[in-house]
Scaffold this motif. Structure first.
Motif, PDB file in Angstrom:
ATOM      1  N   HIS A 143      -6.881   0.421   6.298  1.00 39.44           N
ATOM      2  CA  HIS A 143      -5.834   1.299   5.775  1.00 39.44           C
ATOM      3  C   HIS A 143      -6.386   2.236   4.703  1.00 39.44           C
ATOM      4  O   HIS A 143      -5.995   3.402   4.626  1.00 39.44           O
ATOM      5  CB  HIS A 143      -4.651   0.477   5.243  1.00 39.44           C
ATOM      6  N   GLN A 144      -7.303   1.734   3.882  1.00 34.40           N
ATOM      7  CA  GLN A 144      -7.897   2.592   2.855  1.00 34.40           C
ATOM      8  C   GLN A 144      -8.705   3.715   3.504  1.00 34.40           C
ATOM      9  O   GLN A 144      -8.695   4.843   3.025  1.00 34.40           O
ATOM     10  CB  GLN A 144      -8.751   1.763   1.895  1.00 34.40           C
ATOM     11  N   LYS A 196       1.006   5.742   0.482  1.00 30.95           N
ATOM     12  CA  LYS A 196       0.378   7.002   0.904  1.00 30.95           C
ATOM     13  C   LYS A 196       1.482   8.041   0.969  1.00 30.95           C
ATOM     14  O   LYS A 196       2.487   7.849   1.651  1.00 30.95           O
ATOM     15  CB  LYS A 196      -0.289   6.850   2.264  1.00 30.95           C
ATOM     16  N   ASP A 219      -8.975  -2.717   4.163  1.00 29.09           N
ATOM     17  CA  ASP A 219     -10.092  -1.773   4.258  1.00 29.09           C
ATOM     18  C   ASP A 219      -9.807  -0.675   5.276  1.00 29.09           C
ATOM     19  O   ASP A 219     -10.064   0.505   5.011  1.00 29.09           O
ATOM     20  CB  ASP A 219     -11.395  -2.502   4.625  1.00 29.09           C
ATOM     21  N   TRP A 223      -4.651   5.261   2.761  1.00 31.76           N
ATOM     22  CA  TRP A 223      -3.697   4.438   2.033  1.00 31.76           C
ATOM     23  C   TRP A 223      -4.395   3.845   0.821  1.00 31.76           C
ATOM     24  O   TRP A 223      -5.593   3.599   0.843  1.00 31.76           O
ATOM     25  CB  TRP A 223      -3.176   3.303   2.924  1.00 31.76           C
ATOM     26  N   SER A 224      -3.654   3.578  -0.249  1.00 30.34           N
ATOM     27  CA  SER A 224      -4.227   2.914  -1.414  1.00 30.34           C
ATOM     28  C   SER A 224      -3.367   1.709  -1.769  1.00 30.34           C
ATOM     29  O   SER A 224      -2.159   1.690  -1.529  1.00 30.34           O
ATOM     30  CB  SER A 224      -4.317   3.877  -2.600  1.00 30.34           C
ATOM     31  N   MET A 278       0.858  -1.181   0.000  1.00 30.57           N
ATOM     32  CA  MET A 278       0.000   0.000   0.000  1.00 30.57           C
ATOM     33  C   MET A 278       0.892   1.229   0.000  1.00 30.57           C
ATOM     34  O   MET A 278       2.044   1.171   0.422  1.00 30.57           O
ATOM     35  CB  MET A 278      -0.922  -0.010   1.208  1.00 30.57           C
TER      36      MET A 278
END
Length: 101
Positions: A24-25, A9, A22, A29-30, A7
């Motif tokens: 982290h998103q 960011k 999920d 974060w992606s 991930m």
């Protein structure tokens, strides 16, 4: 065993467990297609002419505890080191070899 998910960011990379993607998103974060860059390798010691790494001998090596001195001296010999005076002789010989005696 689950594979970690890379991930990203703000240019920072992080590998997370799939069950936490999920969360982290939600934190911004992606999921990244890039793998995290490996940690920077420490600078390798300089090498002798024969390619062997140069082991630093500290200026205060005579003040080292016995086991530290033995470990230092072991870099310069293949023979077992039995006592502190023997370790001192080995280190002194290495310093002389380097022209720093």
């Amino acid at each position: 065993m689950s594979k970690l998910v890379p991930m990203a960011k703000d240019g920072e990379m992080l590998s997370v467990h799939p069950s936490t993607v999920d969360e982290h998103q939600r934190l911004g974060w992606s999921v990244s297609q890039k793998q995290a860059a490996p940690a920077e390798a420490p600078e390798l010691p300089k090498e002798n002419d024969d390619g062997a790494p140069v082991v630093e001998i500290p200026a205060d090596w005579r003040d080292l505890k016995w086991f530290s001195m033995k470990a230092l001296a072991a870099n310069f010999t293949d023979q077992p080191i039995e006592n502190k005076p023997e370790a001192e002789k080995i280190i002194e010989a290495e310093l002389e070899r380097r022209g720093k005696a």
